[in-house]
Design an enzyme around this catalytic site. Structure first.
Site, mmCIF file in Angstrom:
data_model
loop_
_atom_site.group_PDB
_atom_site.id
_atom_site.type_symbol
_atom_site.label_atom_id
_atom_site.label_comp_id
_atom_site.label_asym_id
_atom_site.label_seq_id
_atom_site.Cartn_x
_atom_site.Cartn_y
_atom_site.Cartn_z
ATOM 1 N N ASP A 183 -1.759 5.843 -6.538
ATOM 2 C CA ASP A 183 -2.093 4.974 -5.418
ATOM 3 C C ASP A 183 -2.237 3.513 -5.836
ATOM 4 O OD1 ASP A 183 -2.953 4.150 -2.888
ATOM 5 O OD2 ASP A 183 -5.036 4.633 -3.314
ATOM 6 N N ASP A 227 0.831 -1.207 0.000
ATOM 7 C CA ASP A 227 0.000 0.000 0.000
ATOM 8 C C ASP A 227 0.864 1.255 0.000
ATOM 9 O OD1 ASP A 227 -2.163 1.671 0.048
ATOM 10 O OD2 ASP A 227 -2.710 1.276 2.131
#
Ligand SMILES: *[C@@H]1O[C@H](CO)[C@@H](O)[C@H](O)[C@H]1NC(C)=O
Ligand SMILES: *[C@@H]1O[C@H](CO)[C@@H](O)[C@H](O)[C@H]1NC(C)=O
Ligand SMILES: *[C@@H]1O[C@H](CO)[C@@H](O)[C@H](O)[C@H]1NC(C)=O
Ligand SMILES: *[C@@H]1O[C@H](CO)[C@@H](O)[C@H](O)[C@H]1NC(C)=O
Ligand SMILES: *[C@@H]1O[C@H](CO)[C@@H](O)[C@H](O)[C@H]1NC(C)=O
Ligand SMILES: *[C@@H]1O[C@H](CO)[C@@H](O)[C@H](O)[C@H]1NC(C)=O
Ligand SMILES: *[C@@H]1O[C@H](CO)[C@@H](O)[C@H](O)[C@H]1NC(C)=O
Ligand SMILES: *[C@@H]1O[C@H](CO)[C@@H](O)[C@H](O)[C@H]1NC(C)=O
Ligand SMILES: *[C@@H]1O[C@H](CO)[C@@H](O)[C@H](O)[C@H]1NC(C)=O
Length: 401
Positions: A273, A92
């Site tokens: 992202d 992440d």
């Protein structure tokens, strides 16, 4: 240059074709990545992405962290302890705590030391809490962190099928996670750099487009402290992390977007992202895109659907970042058709991967370049120089979807 000339696009294409099938061994400073696909139960994939972003837009406030139960995420096998226990962790770039214990329980060894601190992170639709430990973390035989601060979950929710997270976002995102204090936790990349294992505090990510559900084959590579030139084409262009909040708290940058010859927006801030599946645009920009493509909202998937002739007529969606234009081709703008069932879509339908961010423009968070973008471009997250790099890859123009 403000536009990549056609000639150089063509030469990139031919290099791409010649590199397309090359398979290289994992370089020593790299970690292989796998995909994990979870059907978006009870909600659409687009809703899940929006929930993550809504949480992120809470900004630097307490407990404003992204959702991690995205439909498509990337995982890596990471060893903790000595001898190491292997955990499957989500990669992440939108959060920065590394932790285990969601699935497989933490196994303490002689290298495990409790710090006595509590840790808690809330990700929007999931969260974990527990105790912070110092332990040895092994990413590869060459990438061993002797003293990594990691969370050990006592409680977690929303992490089906994985053991935790490898957080490679900006370190400041760990603020308020330890004992509810302003103590920060260095990320694995920070520590590799500090202990001299890598020459620069930077991580690079290569993802290949994936059209097969959970087949356990390597689809990506994360390289620490450098870039892997076999995974990209041409130069990596760097841009500074945007100064515009809220994007500035993440891997944020400024970009412009055009669809065909129509400008969707000019020089707006947003983020790159790994934890978002789609490409998201602020509502007005999304509406303009929907109108130009003729896409109609499909309720089952939450995505725009187009027919075959509309697909043939799709124009390139160009993102200009710094001085380079990163094109999303026709094929790059559609969801992999082989994965329609995963997201509640019918076989043979064509869905667009550009979705509504769910906020009006002007919040300082006007777009998200998620998985659908990152599987077409190489990305570099450079903490040392506070910049983000992007490059073309052999898959930029692939007809994989
Ligand atoms: C964190 O909280 C725990 C439990 O309340 C306490 O024992 C510990 O001293 C605290 N640590 C720090 C660094 O404040
Ligand atoms: C964490 O999840 C549990 C279960 O849904 C919930 O009760 C709790 O409020 C959540 N905590 C935070 C801080 O979001
Ligand atoms: C773990 O959870 C139990 C039960 O909810 C609680 O009593 C305990 O304090 C928790 N321990 C830590 C370290 O968070
Ligand atoms: C964290 O601290 C803030 C005030 O600084 C307080 O309002 C909040 O309840 C605390 N949260 C936890 C989980 O202790
Ligand atoms: C952490 O949060 C506090 C507010 O609680 C703030 O004063 C401080 O600047 C933050 N630190 C970082 C590095 O963002
Ligand atoms: C992938 O790996 C998981 C866990 O290791 C296993 O349960 C699953 O059967 C594997 N899937 C395939 C298609 O090999
Ligand atoms: C980045 O975009 C924001 C709007 O989202 C704008 O206010 C800012 O000036 C831009 N920054 C630069 C360096 O152009
Ligand atoms: C695009 O918008 C215009 C007016 O705003 C409308 O007349 C037209 O039907 C729309 N086209 C599509 C394909 O939705
Ligand atoms: C595709 O949709 C457009 C707009 O609704 C319509 O005009 C066209 O006939 C459709 N084409 C096919 C092949 O269904």
């Amino acid at each position: 240059m403000s536009m990549l000339p056609t000639k150089s696009l063509l030469s990139l294409l031919s290099i791409a074709v010649s590199l397309g099938v090359s398979v290289t061994a994992t370089p020593p400073s790299s970690l292989e990545l796998f995909t994990r696909m979870v059907p978006p139960k009870g909600r659409t994939m687009a809703d899940i992405d929006r929930t993550r972003i809504t949480a992120m837009m809470g900004g630097d406030k307490k407990s404003s962290f992204p959702v991690v139960d995205a439909t498509v995420t990337y995982t890596a096998n990471v060893g903790v302890g000595n001898p190491p226990t292997t955990y499957q962790l989500l990669i992440d770039t939108g959060s920065s705590n590394t932790w285990v214990g969601a699935g497989k329980p933490y196994h303490q060894t002689s290298t495990s030391k409790s710090t006595g601190q509590n840790v808690a992170v809330s990700y929007g639709s999931g969260n974990f809490s527990g105790r912070e430990f110092i332990d040895e973390v092994t990413l590869s035989p060459e990438l061993v962190i002797k003293s990594q601060s990691i969370g050990v979950a006592n409680f977690s929710e929303g992490f089906e099928g994985v053991d935790g997270i490898l957080g490679v976002g900006p370190t400041d995102l760990t603020n308020h996670t330890i004992n509810n204090s302003s103590l920060l936790v260095p990320t694995v990349t920070d520590n590799l750099y500090k202990q001299g294992s890598i020459p620069i505090d930077l991580v690079s990510i290569a993802f290949a487009p994936t059209t097969v559900e959970n087949d356990n084959t390597t689809v990506g590579l994360m390289t620490f402290g450098g870039t892997d030139s076999t995974r990209f084409i041409g130069d990596i262009e760097y841009v500074p992390i945007t100064q515009t909040p809220v994007s500035s708290h993440f891997w944020g940058l400024n970009q412009s977007a055009t669809y065909g010859s129509t400008t969707l927006f000019n020089n707006k801030a947003g983020i790159v992202d790994t934890g978002t599946t789609l490409v998201l645009l602020a509502t007005e920009y999304f509406n303009a895109y929907a109108n130009l493509t003729g896409g109609k909202m499909n309720d089952a998937t939450g995505l725009l659907e187009i027919n075959k002739s509309q697909y043939q007529n799709l124009q390139t969606l160009n993102f200009q970042i710094g001085n380079t234009v990163y094109p999303l081709s026709q094929n790059a703008q559609i969801w992999p058709r082989a994965l329609n069932n995963l997201i509640g879509g019918q076989d043979g339908s064509i869905f667009l991967i550009v979705s509504d961010l769910g906020e009006a423009p002007g919040t300082g968070f006007d777009f998200v370049d998620g998985f659908a973008f990152l599987q077409r471009f190489y990305s570099v997250f450079d903490t040392t120089n506070k910049q983000i790099g992007l490059a073309f890859t052999p898959d930029t123009f692939a007809l994989s979807n």
